[in-house]
Design a protein around this motif. Structure first.
Motif, PDB file in Angstrom:
ATOM      1  N   GLY A 188     -25.821  32.690 -33.824  1.00 20.03           N
ATOM      2  CA  GLY A 188     -24.846  32.181 -34.779  1.00 20.03           C
ATOM      3  C   GLY A 188     -25.125  30.754 -35.223  1.00 20.03           C
ATOM      4  N   GLY A 189     -26.216  30.170 -34.728  1.00 15.31           N
ATOM      5  CA  GLY A 189     -26.583  28.798 -35.111  1.00 15.31           C
ATOM      6  C   GLY A 189     -27.262  28.772 -36.477  1.00 15.31           C
ATOM      7  N   PRO A 190     -27.917  27.622 -36.804  1.00 14.68           N
ATOM      8  CA  PRO A 190     -28.531  27.502 -38.137  1.00 14.68           C
ATOM      9  C   PRO A 190     -29.512  28.634 -38.424  1.00 14.68           C
ATOM     10  CG  PRO A 190     -28.586  25.413 -36.966  1.00 14.68           C
ATOM     11  CD  PRO A 190     -28.097  26.428 -35.982  1.00 14.68           C
ATOM     12  N   PRO A 191     -29.416  29.262 -39.594  1.00 18.28           N
ATOM     13  CA  PRO A 191     -30.237  30.449 -39.873  1.00 18.28           C
ATOM     14  C   PRO A 191     -31.726  30.179 -40.130  1.00 18.28           C
ATOM     15  CG  PRO A 191     -28.219  30.473 -41.185  1.00 18.28           C
ATOM     16  CD  PRO A 191     -28.337  29.107 -40.581  1.00 18.28           C
ATOM     17  N   ILE A 192     -32.094  28.946 -40.496  1.00 17.48           N
ATOM     18  CA  ILE A 192     -33.479  28.575 -40.818  1.00 17.48           C
ATOM     19  C   ILE A 192     -33.949  29.163 -42.149  1.00 17.48           C
ATOM     20  CG2 ILE A 192     -35.935  28.739 -40.176  1.00 17.48           C
ATOM     21  CD1 ILE A 192     -35.200  28.404 -37.353  1.00 17.48           C
ATOM     22  N   TYR A 193     -33.879  30.489 -42.279  1.00 17.37           N
ATOM     23  CA  TYR A 193     -34.396  31.166 -43.470  1.00 17.37           C
ATOM     24  C   TYR A 193     -33.568  32.431 -43.658  1.00 17.37           C
ATOM     25  CZ  TYR A 193     -37.978  32.985 -46.702  1.00 17.37           C
ATOM     26  OH  TYR A 193     -38.638  33.451 -47.816  1.00 17.37           O
ATOM     27  N   ALA A 194     -33.259  32.798 -44.898  1.00 18.60           N
ATOM     28  CA  ALA A 194     -32.291  33.887 -45.137  1.00 18.60           C
ATOM     29  C   ALA A 194     -32.815  35.265 -44.725  1.00 18.60           C
ATOM     30  CB  ALA A 194     -31.856  33.891 -46.594  1.00 18.60           C
ATOM     31  N   THR A 238     -31.386  30.285 -49.510  1.00 15.89           N
ATOM     32  CA  THR A 238     -32.517  31.063 -48.983  1.00 15.89           C
ATOM     33  C   THR A 238     -33.149  30.338 -47.806  1.00 15.89           C
ATOM     34  OG1 THR A 238     -33.975  30.010 -50.588  1.00 15.89           O
ATOM     35  CG2 THR A 238     -33.078  32.185 -51.167  1.00 15.89           C
ATOM     36  N   THR A 239     -32.976  28.989 -47.782  1.00 19.54           N
ATOM     37  CA  THR A 239     -33.547  28.226 -46.675  1.00 19.54           C
ATOM     38  C   THR A 239     -32.531  27.212 -46.191  1.00 19.54           C
ATOM     39  OG1 THR A 239     -35.521  27.043 -45.943  1.00 19.54           O
ATOM     40  CG2 THR A 239     -34.670  26.471 -48.132  1.00 19.54           C
ATOM     41  N   TYR A 240     -32.707  26.725 -44.977  1.00 16.70           N
ATOM     42  CA  TYR A 240     -31.725  25.859 -44.331  1.00 16.70           C
ATOM     43  C   TYR A 240     -32.480  24.644 -43.777  1.00 16.70           C
ATOM     44  CZ  TYR A 240     -28.786  29.974 -44.780  1.00 16.70           C
ATOM     45  OH  TYR A 240     -28.088  31.040 -45.289  1.00 16.70           O
ATOM     46  N   PRO A 241     -32.221  23.463 -44.330  1.00 15.95           N
ATOM     47  CA  PRO A 241     -33.032  22.294 -43.952  1.00 15.95           C
ATOM     48  C   PRO A 241     -32.795  21.814 -42.523  1.00 15.95           C
ATOM     49  CG  PRO A 241     -31.481  21.781 -45.741  1.00 15.95           C
ATOM     50  CD  PRO A 241     -31.219  23.181 -45.353  1.00 15.95           C
ATOM     51  N   SER A 242     -33.828  21.221 -41.937  1.00 17.17           N
ATOM     52  CA  SER A 242     -33.719  20.608 -40.610  1.00 17.17           C
ATOM     53  C   SER A 242     -34.819  19.559 -40.488  1.00 17.17           C
ATOM     54  CB  SER A 242     -33.897  21.663 -39.524  1.00 17.17           C
ATOM     55  OG  SER A 242     -34.148  21.049 -38.281  1.00 17.17           O
ATOM     56  N   ARG A 243     -34.520  18.445 -39.808  1.00 17.43           N
ATOM     57  CA  ARG A 243     -35.549  17.413 -39.586  1.00 17.43           C
ATOM     58  C   ARG A 243     -36.218  17.598 -38.236  1.00 17.43           C
ATOM     59  NH1 ARG A 243     -34.585  14.156 -43.901  1.00 17.43           N
ATOM     60  NH2 ARG A 243     -32.410  13.883 -44.487  1.00 17.43           N
ATOM     61  N   ASP A 244     -35.830  18.646 -37.487  1.00 18.93           N
ATOM     62  CA  ASP A 244     -36.320  18.812 -36.118  1.00 18.93           C
ATOM     63  C   ASP A 244     -37.247  20.032 -36.057  1.00 18.93           C
ATOM     64  OD1 ASP A 244     -36.697  19.242 -33.436  1.00 18.93           O
ATOM     65  OD2 ASP A 244     -34.598  18.836 -32.897  1.00 18.93           O
ATOM     66  N   ALA A 245     -38.548  19.805 -36.249  1.00 18.14           N
ATOM     67  CA  ALA A 245     -39.514  20.906 -36.328  1.00 18.14           C
ATOM     68  C   ALA A 245     -39.590  21.693 -35.021  1.00 18.14           C
ATOM     69  CB  ALA A 245     -40.889  20.376 -36.716  1.00 18.14           C
ATOM     70  N   ALA A 246     -39.484  20.987 -33.887  1.00 16.94           N
ATOM     71  CA  ALA A 246     -39.597  21.687 -32.593  1.00 16.94           C
ATOM     72  C   ALA A 246     -38.418  22.645 -32.408  1.00 16.94           C
ATOM     73  CB  ALA A 246     -39.648  20.670 -31.453  1.00 16.94           C
TER      74      ALA A 246
END
Ligand code: PYR
Length: 396
Positions: free
Chosen positions: A69-75, A45-53
């Motif tokens: 097509g990059g990281p979805p962030i949230y489903a 449901t969520t996609y982790p990242s350490r880069d808030a900006a």
């Protein structure tokens, strides 16, 4: 009819692939490089990242309906399994993009909201349509206004406020067909949305005939087994952005497991459509001669004229009018499943005035040309002789 199924050419980018090959491989081009045979199922449901900006920038893009097509962030913004199904369906329909939703009605709602948001709230809708689609359009619930018209009258119903023409061909439940190219030419530049649920891209690709988009209740033939609900719109990338914008804020997303099942269903779509259509054509011919049947609706039956080169075959739906009690027939079948919906591997039968089109009032049904004695049959993969025996005993 079989000859027509050989009409496998496609207008999309990989023109060398027939529809059958495309259906098996679409949305899977990277699997061998990933060391996989079946597509992965992404339930995140969520996609982790350490880069808030970077996350904030990507969220801005999703809010504008962009998906690179990059990281979805949230489903709710995107999901990798759903993207595979969208890519595959776009390949089959020959569109730049497709956008998937929780159901066919969620897909139609998103199309309407996108046109209302664009300041073009008037819709010209060609009747008949699926009952709930008709109801949604007529109710104006989403800020739209609607003029219902026949395919012939539709161009003269277009005004400066018209943002969309909606048509089903073959239509639910009477299987009437509209000439897509003729309609698109006459209504241009207003986009024509073709509900392609009954034909599927295995038999008909409306974008090659001037439609701006196709819409599906994916619950039906795309899934094919009566165990998954979804909707999808195949269209230009520009219109896909407007739809993703709506989807992101309204949340009518396709569940990833449903996306997986729908993608798997596509692989067998052409073979299912071919076999089920052959059964439907045979049953339509037999029903035509049955004493308890006053009229049969099936594309091309009995030499009826059809829009040229639009649909390869008549499809797997049959409708017929009975001389006796229509609801009683639904209670009398023993093999065929008495249920609403369609497109499954098992045959389904229902009475439109009682179920699929019950939400419409009787006057709207009459205007749409839906008789009260009409029965709709979705022909599955059973042996045609078994289906005929069941229909025949139920009609007695
Ligand atoms: C139908 O049976 O027509 C639905 O779409 C449910």
């Amino acid at each position: 009819m079989c000859e027509k199924y050989a009409m496998d050419s496609h207008t999309g980018s990989a023109a060398y692939r027939s529809v059958a090959t495309r259906a098996v491989h679409a949305g899977k081009d990277d699997l061998t490089d990933l060391g996989l045979h079946a597509p992965p199922l992404d339930l995140s449901t969520t996609y982790p990242s350490r880069d808030a900006a970077a996350e904030a920038a990507r969220l801005d893009a999703f809010t504008e309906g962009k998906d690179d097509g990059g990281p979805p962030i949230y489903a709710r913004a995107a999901n990798t399994t759903v993207r595979r199904f969208e890519q595959a369906l776009a390949e089959l329909e020959g569109s730049e993009a497709s956008v998937a939703f929780a159901s066919g009605m969620a897909a139609l709602s998103a199309v309407l909201l996108a046109r209302v948001a664009a300041g073009r709230p008037h819709v010209v809708a060609v009747r008949p349509l699926y009952g709930t689609s008709d109801h949604l359009l007529e109710s104006g619930l989403l800020g739209n206004t609607t003029t219902f018209a026949s395919a012939k009258e539709a161009p003269s119903a277009v005004t400066d406020a018209t943002g969309l023409v909606v048509v089903e061909t073959p239509a639910n439940p009477t299987l009437s067909e509209a000439g897509i190219q003729e309609l698109a030419d006459a209504c241009a530049p207003v986009p024509v949305c073709v509900d392609n649920t009954f034909a599927t891209p295995a038999l008909q690709r409306p974008l090659a005939h001037g439609a701006a988009m196709t819409l599906h209740s994916a619950t039906k033939y795309l899934g094919g087994h009566g165990d998954v609900m979804g909707g999808v719109v195949a269209c230009s990338e520009e219109f896909a952005r407007a739809l993703r914008q709506v989807r992101f804020v309204t949340g009518g997303v396709l569940h990833p497991l449903a996306g997986y099942q729908l993608h798997r269903g596509l692989a067998t779509l052409p073979v299912r459509m071919r076999a089920q259509s052959e059964g439907a054509a045979e049953l339509a011919r037999r029903l035509l001669g049955h004493p308890a049947v006053s009229r049969v609706h099936y594309p091309g039956l009995d030499g009826a004229s059809r829009p040229a080169d639009q649909m390869a075959g008549g499809g797997a739906m049959v409708a017929f009018e009975v001389t006796g009690d229509a609801p009683a027939l639904i209670g009398a079948v023993r093999l065929i499943t008495p249920a609403v919906s369609l497109g499954s591997v098992d045959s389904l039968i229902q009475h439109p005035a009682s179920i699929s089109h019950h939400i419409m009032d009787a006057a709207s049904r009459a205007d749409a040309g839906i008789p009260e004695n009409l029965i709709r049959l979705s022909v599955g993969l059973e042996d045609v002789e078994d289906l005929w025996a069941d229909l025949d005993q139920a009609l007695r």
